[in-house]
Design a protein around this motif. Structure first.
Motif, mmCIF file in Angstrom:
data_model
loop_
_atom_site.group_PDB
_atom_site.id
_atom_site.type_symbol
_atom_site.label_atom_id
_atom_site.label_comp_id
_atom_site.label_asym_id
_atom_site.label_seq_id
_atom_site.Cartn_x
_atom_site.Cartn_y
_atom_site.Cartn_z
ATOM 1 N N ASP B 30 13.029 4.100 5.113
ATOM 2 C CA ASP B 30 11.874 3.771 5.952
ATOM 3 C C ASP B 30 10.627 4.313 5.269
ATOM 4 O O ASP B 30 10.160 5.397 5.545
ATOM 5 N N SER B 31 10.090 3.544 4.358
ATOM 6 C CA SER B 31 8.983 4.025 3.538
ATOM 7 C C SER B 31 7.715 4.142 4.366
ATOM 8 O O SER B 31 7.611 3.617 5.467
ATOM 9 N N ALA B 32 6.709 4.846 3.809
ATOM 10 C CA ALA B 32 5.414 4.972 4.474
ATOM 11 C C ALA B 32 4.823 3.591 4.718
ATOM 12 O O ALA B 32 4.234 3.305 5.763
ATOM 13 N N GLU B 33 4.993 2.763 3.731
ATOM 14 C CA GLU B 33 4.494 1.391 3.820
ATOM 15 C C GLU B 33 5.106 0.661 5.003
ATOM 16 O O GLU B 33 4.417 0.030 5.803
ATOM 17 N N GLU B 34 6.453 0.820 5.079
ATOM 18 C CA GLU B 34 7.193 0.156 6.143
ATOM 19 C C GLU B 34 6.754 0.705 7.506
ATOM 20 O O GLU B 34 6.555 -0.034 8.467
ATOM 21 N N LEU B 35 6.610 2.040 7.555
ATOM 22 C CA LEU B 35 6.171 2.678 8.798
ATOM 23 C C LEU B 35 4.820 2.136 9.224
ATOM 24 O O LEU B 35 4.569 1.884 10.391
ATOM 25 N N TYR B 36 3.905 1.976 8.287
ATOM 26 C CA TYR B 36 2.557 1.499 8.586
ATOM 27 C C TYR B 36 2.593 0.055 9.080
ATOM 28 O O TYR B 36 2.054 -0.262 10.143
ATOM 29 N N GLU B 37 3.263 -0.773 8.315
ATOM 30 C CA GLU B 37 3.222 -2.212 8.613
ATOM 31 C C GLU B 37 3.918 -2.558 9.923
ATOM 32 O O GLU B 37 3.470 -3.419 10.662
ATOM 33 N N SER B 38 5.037 -1.921 10.164
ATOM 34 C CA SER B 38 5.861 -2.321 11.312
ATOM 35 C C SER B 38 5.847 -1.290 12.427
ATOM 36 O O SER B 38 6.742 -1.267 13.258
ATOM 37 N N ALA B 39 4.849 -0.446 12.436
ATOM 38 C CA ALA B 39 4.747 0.565 13.505
ATOM 39 C C ALA B 39 4.668 -0.130 14.862
ATOM 40 O O ALA B 39 4.257 -1.287 14.949
ATOM 41 N N GLY B 42 -0.769 -1.110 16.584
ATOM 42 C CA GLY B 42 -1.612 -1.717 15.563
ATOM 43 C C GLY B 42 -2.383 -0.653 14.818
ATOM 44 O O GLY B 42 -2.813 0.343 15.400
ATOM 45 N N TYR B 43 -2.524 -0.840 13.491
ATOM 46 C CA TYR B 43 -3.353 0.049 12.663
ATOM 47 C C TYR B 43 -4.450 -0.766 12.022
ATOM 48 O O TYR B 43 -4.248 -1.922 11.645
ATOM 49 N N LEU B 44 -5.597 -0.126 11.871
ATOM 50 C CA LEU B 44 -6.759 -0.843 11.387
ATOM 51 C C LEU B 44 -7.666 0.172 10.713
ATOM 52 O O LEU B 44 -7.887 1.252 11.236
ATOM 53 N N SER B 45 -8.155 -0.181 9.515
ATOM 54 C CA SER B 45 -9.177 0.662 8.894
ATOM 55 C C SER B 45 -10.399 -0.206 8.669
ATOM 56 O O SER B 45 -10.292 -1.335 8.179
ATOM 57 N N THR B 46 -11.562 0.322 9.032
ATOM 58 C CA THR B 46 -12.787 -0.464 8.883
ATOM 59 C C THR B 46 -13.824 0.342 8.131
ATOM 60 O O THR B 46 -13.857 1.575 8.214
ATOM 61 N N LEU B 47 -14.681 -0.368 7.412
ATOM 62 C CA LEU B 47 -15.832 0.280 6.785
ATOM 63 C C LEU B 47 -16.817 0.642 7.891
ATOM 64 O O LEU B 47 -16.671 0.221 9.035
ATOM 65 N N ASN B 56 -2.523 -3.613 9.831
ATOM 66 C CA ASN B 56 -1.070 -3.690 9.667
ATOM 67 C C ASN B 56 -0.502 -4.972 10.279
ATOM 68 O O ASN B 56 -1.189 -5.705 11.014
ATOM 69 N N THR B 57 0.743 -5.225 9.947
ATOM 70 C CA THR B 57 1.378 -6.482 10.339
ATOM 71 C C THR B 57 1.521 -6.580 11.850
ATOM 72 O O THR B 57 1.349 -7.651 12.429
ATOM 73 N N THR B 58 1.822 -5.453 12.492
ATOM 74 C CA THR B 58 1.972 -5.464 13.951
ATOM 75 C C THR B 58 0.725 -6.043 14.612
ATOM 76 O O THR B 58 0.791 -6.928 15.462
ATOM 77 N N LEU B 59 -0.435 -5.563 14.186
ATOM 78 C CA LEU B 59 -1.687 -6.012 14.801
ATOM 79 C C LEU B 59 -1.981 -7.462 14.436
ATOM 80 O O LEU B 59 -2.444 -8.240 15.280
ATOM 81 N N ARG B 67 -3.482 -11.853 7.125
ATOM 82 C CA ARG B 67 -4.290 -10.810 6.495
ATOM 83 C C ARG B 67 -5.541 -11.403 5.855
ATOM 84 O O ARG B 67 -6.629 -10.835 5.938
ATOM 85 N N ASP B 68 -5.372 -12.595 5.261
ATOM 86 C CA ASP B 68 -6.519 -13.210 4.587
ATOM 87 C C ASP B 68 -7.595 -13.645 5.576
ATOM 88 O O ASP B 68 -8.775 -13.716 5.234
ATOM 89 N N ASP B 69 -7.163 -13.948 6.827
ATOM 90 C CA ASP B 69 -8.166 -14.319 7.839
ATOM 91 C C ASP B 69 -9.081 -13.148 8.157
ATOM 92 O O ASP B 69 -10.230 -13.330 8.551
#
Lengths: 267, 426
Positions: B30-39, B42-47, B56-59, B67-69
């Motif tokens: 269960d990598s950090a990446e996996e934890l982030y994406e499938s938590a 929802g996770y979001l980082s904004t400027l 993240n994928t959940t959101l 993601r591209d949208d």
């Protein structure tokens, strides 16, 4: 209760310096000016306050009839000017307070020197030939959600919003408390703000005016800033490279610079 | 949340089992990446300008977007409803800037299919070494269930508020009706009796309940006047009905035969007949006739179980006019009533009252005020004119505070010292 306590008026800066009266908009309270007030207080007498119904104002002084029109808020401003006998006031109004300042200056023209409008909008709803940024439906949705959901947009504010006089400690613990408002009061302020139409008042403004806008502001888009600038004869438009509706928080240095530059040219 | 992405701790040999090994292996995958994406949130980082830098994928799944949208194209506020955008810019963003973090704000996010997802949003600002904000990290929790629950609470609260408002309105209406009914049991104002002065007061113990006290003053012929004052047992609508019957019976009886004992006897017959079956209802009452003669007024009265009247003399002792032995009115098929007679001179006043006055509780021991204290109080009065006596007695009643829990009626009849003045109610 005297006006200074009623409106939680705070004064900083040299006593004999020109007066800067900072007026917050819909949402929080005078804390909105926290990042710019120290810099402005260097060579200004900075007066901040909370409108009745906001922040640490005296809620007992609030009445729906008075605060259902922008004139009611303008009376707060005029009464503060009278209580402190403020003269040559440089009025800085954020958001809806820009229009409240217009009304206050019309009511007590002798006391005002100039207007600084931060993110002003005289009318939020699109009408033929005017773009305010919102459809009537958008505003209805906003007001409806306020009407129907007073558990609130904010879960952390719920104890305040639920009204828990028996357990004041619930309210005191909230770090968000300075943005928490009694929901009944917030509804009235929101309705008064977002249904107001002050476009006709703009053309009557005779005072030197700075229109300070953000380059990206959902609530007061660029078109609205241009409209305000065009409507007020003696006005200057400054667009800050900032996002959101609160440049005094997101771009405090640039906001201070724009205000002092304008005041320097107009003193 | 604590999660392991490195090797597990070294456990003492022998305690490792095939089971725990398998569990650690699963965790390691269960990598950090996996934890982030499938938590599960929802996770979001904004400027700082709100532009979405990472999501993240959940959101993305909740939003119905790719993601591209989103990344580099949308701002955080673009994901919100219009009301939410305004709230964000007027509340959320200022709080975040001032506090560096905002916790658990309820907003709605807009989904690609046109739906809305109620969420709880928390954000923190990441700053550089100088404290300058660099970016905003945001978690988004699905709050559908919670919002539905809140809506239900809200609905219940609105229902309760509506019920409370209606109950208050009903109460108001009932009080108005009771006040009208109560006033129909008493004279709207006392008539002006030639050569006499009259004053009255009615103290209502509870605005919610009809009182059982009553009084009246009316002409018998062109010379004589009749009066009565009494107290029906109980309170409320039933007592009011008895009061009404009593008042009109006494008025009619007096016109037929103004003898006080005869009037009370008629009332006794009527009440006993009316309430003989079922709930027995009775009252105490004083009935009397006033007959002016020159500068004085002769008072003939009879009492059925009622406290004795007080006579206050302008230049003589204040004393009770005893009427012992009179029975309650309406309790027996036939009842004895005690009559008495007195003459009022100039400045003298006859005071009738109900037992709310003498049965008030006073002092720390909550003792009965009593007949003696009333006599003592009346003796201290220097001005014995009816209006002044009623004013003084009203002051006495008010001084009882919550020691007075019964209705109290006062009726004072007197001969003025000088020219007669108009009757008054207080």
């Amino acid at each position: 209760m005297d006006i200074v306590s009623r409106n939680n008026v705070t004064v900083t800066g040299p006593h004999d310096a020109p007066v800067l009266l900072l007026a917050h908009g819909f949402g929080c309270d005078q804390n909105m000016w926290r990042l710019v007030a120290p810099a402005l207080a260097g060579d200004h007498r900075v007066v901040r306050f909370d409108y009745v119904g906001s922040g640490k104002s005296d809620l007992a002084a609030w009445s729906e009839s008075r605060y259902s029109t922008l004139d009611g808020y303008a009376r707060d401003v005029v009464e503060i000017c009278e209580a402190l006998d403020l003269r040559d006031v440089r009025f800085v109004g954020h958001s809806v307070s820009a229009m409240i300042g217009v009304l206050a200056a019309a009511a007590a023209p002798d006391r005002f020197h100039s207007l600084i409008m931060v993110g002003p909008s005289p009318h939020y709803i699109d009408t033929p030939g005017y773009r305010g940024g919102f459809s009537a439906e958008d505003i209805d949705e906003l007001l409806e959600s306020l009407e129907s959901n007073y558990l609130g947009w904010s879960a952390t504010m719920a104890p305040v919003i639920m009204g828990n006089p028996d357990r004041p400690e619930l309210g005191e613990e909230l770090t968000n408390s300075f943005c928490a408002t009694d929901p009944a009061i917030a509804r009235v302020f929101a309705r008064t703000t977002f249904l107001s139409d002050s476009r006709d008042h703009l053309t009557t403004v005779k005072l030197p005016t700075l229109v300070l806008e953000c380059s990206q502001d959902v609530i007061a888009p660029r078109e609205v800033g241009a409209y305000v600038h065009a409507a007020i004869p003696d006005s200057r438009l400054v667009t800050l490279d900032a996002t959101g509706h609160c440049p005094q928080l997101s771009a405090p240095e640039a906001t201070v610079a724009a205000i002092t530059d304008f005041l320097g040219s107009r003193s | 949340m604590t999660c392991r992405t490195g090797p597990g701790p070294d456990l003492p040999e022998g305690r490792r089992t095939a089971h725990t090994d398998a569990a650690f292996t699963a965790l390691l995958e269960d990598s950090a990446e996996e934890l982030y994406e499938s938590a599960p949130c929802g996770y979001l980082s904004t400027l700082m300008d709100g532009t979405v830098a990472k999501i993240n994928t959940t959101l993305l799944n909740w939003l119905g977007l790719t993601r591209d949208d989103v990344v580099g194209r949308l701002r955080f506020t673009d994901l919100l409803t219009v009301g939410g955008r305004i709230y964000h810019d007027t509340h959320f963003a200022p709080l975040l800037r001032m506090q560096g973090g905002v916790n658990g704000i309820a907003l709605d996010i807009r989904q690609a299919d046109g739906g809305r997802l109620p969420v709880l949003i928390s954000s923190v600002t990441k700053t550089d070494h100088d404290g300058r904000p660099l970016l905003i990290r945001t978690t988004v929790f699905d709050a559908s269930d919670r919002r539905a629950y809140e809506q239900e609470l809200l609905r219940e609260r609105q229902v309760a508020e509506e019920a409370r408002r209606r109950a208050e309105e009903d109460r108001q209406r009932l009080q108005e009706a009771l006040a009208v009914l109560q006033s129909s049991l008493l004279p709207a104002q006392l008539p002006q009796v030639p050569g006499m002065e009259a004053a009255s007061h009615y103290h209502t113990a509870s605005p919610d309940r009809l009182g059982g006290d009553f009084y009246d003053l009316f002409p018998l012929d062109d010379r004589r006047w009749a009066f009565f004052l009494g107290d029906v047992c109980g309170k409320g609508p039933q007592a009011a009905a008895v009061t009404s019957l009593t008042r009109y019976t006494l008025r009619a009886a007096a016109l037929h035969n103004p003898d006080p004992v005869a009037a009370l006897t008629t009332l006794n017959t009527v009440l006993h007949e009316r309430y003989a079956t079922g709930d027995p209802r009775y009252c105490t009452a004083v009935f009397g006739v006033l007959e002016p003669e020159g500068d004085t007024v002769t008072v003939e009265l009879a009492s059925g179980g009622h406290p004795p009247a007080l006579v206050l003399r302008q230049d003589g002792p204040t004393e009770y006019l005893p009427t012992p032995g009179g029975l309650l009115v309406g309790i027996m098929p036939s009842a004895p009533f005690t009559s008495a007679r007195t003459v009022l001179g100039a400045g003298d006043t006859l005071l009738l009252y109900t037992d709310g006055l003498t049965e008030a509780r006073t002092g720390e021991k909550r003792e009965l005020f009593g007949d003696e204290a009333l006599l003592d109080f009346a003796t201290t009065l220097t001005d014995t004119a009816p209006r002044q006596v009623v004013t003084a007695m009203t002051g006495l009643l008010n001084s009882f505070g919550d020691g007075l829990d019964d209705d109290t009626a006062l009726l004072a009849l007197g001969v003025p010292m000088t020219d007669p003045t108009p009757a008054s109610d207080t």
